[in-house]
Design an enzyme around this catalytic site. Structure first.
Site, PDB file in Angstrom:
ATOM      1  CB  CYS A   1     -75.820 -78.593 -20.014  1.00 41.17           C
ATOM      2  SG  CYS A   1     -75.132 -77.051 -19.400  1.00 41.17           S
TER       3      CYS A   1
ATOM      4  N   GLY B   1     -86.225 -72.113 -28.357  1.00 42.71           N
ATOM      5  CA  GLY B   1     -85.668 -71.449 -27.183  1.00 42.71           C
ATOM      6  C   GLY B   1     -85.552 -69.958 -27.416  1.00 42.71           C
TER       7      GLY B   1
HETATM    8  C1  LIG Z   1     -79.331 -68.780 -21.864  1.00 38.27           C
HETATM    9  C2  LIG Z   1     -79.618 -70.195 -22.274  1.00 38.27           C
HETATM   10  C3  LIG Z   1     -79.892 -71.147 -21.288  1.00 38.27           C
HETATM   11  C4  LIG Z   1     -80.151 -72.475 -21.635  1.00 38.27           C
HETATM   12  N1  LIG Z   1     -80.432 -73.393 -20.659  1.00 38.27           N
HETATM   13  C5  LIG Z   1     -80.749 -74.658 -21.015  1.00 38.27           C
HETATM   14  C6  LIG Z   1     -81.109 -75.622 -20.038  1.00 38.27           C
HETATM   15  O1  LIG Z   1     -81.126 -75.354 -18.831  1.00 38.27           O
HETATM   16  N2  LIG Z   1     -81.436 -76.866 -20.463  1.00 38.27           N
HETATM   17  C7  LIG Z   1     -81.425 -77.208 -21.797  1.00 38.27           C
HETATM   18  O2  LIG Z   1     -81.752 -78.344 -22.132  1.00 38.27           O
HETATM   19  N3  LIG Z   1     -81.074 -76.326 -22.727  1.00 38.27           N
HETATM   20  C8  LIG Z   1     -80.745 -75.070 -22.373  1.00 38.27           C
HETATM   21  N4  LIG Z   1     -80.390 -74.170 -23.337  1.00 38.27           N
HETATM   22  C9  LIG Z   1     -80.300 -74.619 -24.733  1.00 38.27           C
HETATM   23  C10 LIG Z   1     -81.648 -74.462 -25.426  1.00 38.27           C
HETATM   24  O3  LIG Z   1     -82.613 -75.299 -24.842  1.00 38.27           O
HETATM   25  C11 LIG Z   1     -81.543 -74.828 -26.894  1.00 38.27           C
HETATM   26  O4  LIG Z   1     -81.145 -76.165 -27.018  1.00 38.27           O
HETATM   27  C12 LIG Z   1     -80.554 -73.962 -27.645  1.00 38.27           C
HETATM   28  O5  LIG Z   1     -80.637 -72.610 -27.238  1.00 38.27           O
HETATM   29  C13 LIG Z   1     -80.803 -74.045 -29.154  1.00 38.27           C
HETATM   30  O6  LIG Z   1     -82.150 -73.750 -29.450  1.00 38.27           O
HETATM   31  P1  LIG Z   1     -82.649 -72.272 -29.881  1.00 38.27           P
HETATM   32  O7  LIG Z   1     -81.836 -71.874 -31.084  1.00 38.27           O
HETATM   33  O8  LIG Z   1     -84.110 -72.466 -30.184  1.00 38.27           O
HETATM   34  O9  LIG Z   1     -82.394 -71.358 -28.736  1.00 38.27           O
HETATM   35  C14 LIG Z   1     -80.125 -72.852 -23.004  1.00 38.27           C
HETATM   36  C15 LIG Z   1     -79.853 -71.889 -23.983  1.00 38.27           C
HETATM   37  C16 LIG Z   1     -79.598 -70.577 -23.639  1.00 38.27           C
HETATM   38  C17 LIG Z   1     -79.302 -69.575 -24.731  1.00 38.27           C
END
Ligand SMILES: Cc1cc2nc3c(=O)[nH]c(=O)nc-3n(C[C@H](O)[C@H](O)[C@H](O)COP(=O)(O)O)c2cc1C
Length: 302
Positions: free
Chosen positions: A55, A180
């Site tokens: 985070c 995500g």
């Molecule tokens: C709104 C939002 C909230 C997120 N909350 C978390 C979280 O609580 N824990 C976590 O490990 N990653 C969190 N992430 C990061 C995602 O797990 C991920 O690592 C990141 O978005 C990149 O992957 P993606 O391109 O598939 O979204 C969050 C991302 C977004 C956009």
């Protein structure tokens, strides 16, 4: 705090019998807090615990949690080792490549985590300094894969399509892919990936089928219905933020997406869905609203 039993925290880990196996992610800069939360989760019957070391939020990093843990590798390993010693359920770690370009500690940490019995790690291929900017560094993820012997490394970041997922597997050698934002843009992405895997196995060709308009509308309605069951009067406000993600995949015309981002009652939601049914696919813009850059986005003063 999870173990304090506050309603809000309990709500975040609420689940259903179908949602299994279920692992819950926790974060803290204090080992005793992590252990207390993990033991509580184990007692409640959750099947795994994931530690958030990725985070980037100042609030989380300021108290030593999230990506800040990656700066002090010895401390991070000690903390995870103590946690593993305190619970029987599998412990996994979610992290970034490191704090910034000069401190990419993920390979070193992953190797150490494997030694102490971490069940798997998920790597978001950006540093904390990058936030969500720039593109994902697949070489960086591959270095993490190469640093471990057999612990599964799950690659994460910017996977939006089935092709992206397969490219990630190929480029990094990872054991799996975590998605995500791609799942918010296209809730059928997991089904599409499964279809591609099955089609590849049977015929050597890929075949992803698009959900029918009916299926898309049923999905929208079911999502809102489930939110109503869980969040009652807050469901409209909570649902609104999904509209900007779903609009493109669900063929929602821009003006109706705009109404979905503002609706205030279940009756209004039903009226909007009826309109979408009638005008399904009448959408000019093929870029999802959620991906439009601020300040060019639909709401001027974000
Ligand atoms: C709104 C939002 C909230 C997120 N909350 C978390 C979280 O609580 N824990 C976590 O490990 N990653 C969190 N992430 C990061 C995602 O797990 C991920 O690592 C990141 O978005 C990149 O992957 P993606 O391109 O598939 O979204 C969050 C991302 C977004 C956009």
């Amino acid at each position: 705090m999870l173990w304090s039993g506050h309603g809000r925290s309990r709500e975040l880990v609420a689940t259903t019998p179908e949602d299994r196996p279920l692992s819950v992610q926790i974060f803290s800069g204090r080992t005793e807090d992590l252990i207390r939360a993990a033991v509580w989760l184990q007692e409640q019957g959750y099947e795994g615990v994931d530690i958030n070391m990725g985070c980037p939020m100042a609030k989380v990093n300021g108290s030593g949690g999230g990506a800040r843990l990656m700066c002090s590798t010895d401390n991070a390993v000690r903390m995870v080792e103590q946690l593993i010693g305190a619970v029987r359920i599998p412990v996994t770690v979610k992290m970034r490549l490191g704090w910034d370009a000069t401190t990419q500690t993920a390979p070193e940490l992953a190797a150490a985590f494997e030694q102490i019995g971490v069940a798997a790690v998920t790597i978001h291929g950006r540093t904390r300094a990058q936030g969500f900017h720039g593109s994902v560094n697949r070489d960086g993820i591959r270095q993490v894969v190469q640093a471990v012997r057999s612990m599964p490394v799950i690659a994460n970041g910017d996977v939006r399509t089935v092709d992206d997922a397969f490219q990630m597997l190929q480029d990094t050698g990872c054991a799996g892919v975590a998605i995500g934002r791609g799942a918010m843009l296209d809730p059928w992405i997991f089904r599409r990936i499964r279809q591609r895997v099955q089609a590849d196995a049977e015929t050597g060709e890929g075949a992803d089928t698009d959900p029918s308009p009916d299926e898309q509308m049923q999905f929208l309605e079911q999502h809102f219905e489930l939110m109503q069951q869980q969040h009652a009067e807050r469901s409209c406000v909570l649902f609104r933020k999904f509209a900007a993600w779903y609009g493109c995949t669900l063929g929602i015309p821009e003006d109706l997406e705009d109404r979905l981002r503002r609706f205030e009652s279940a009756a209004e939601f039903a009226r909007i869905v009826n309109e979408i049914r009638r005008r399904h696919g009448e959408r000019a813009r093929q870029v999802p609203t959620a991906l439009l850059k601020v300040p060019n986005g639909p709401v001027e003063h974000w």
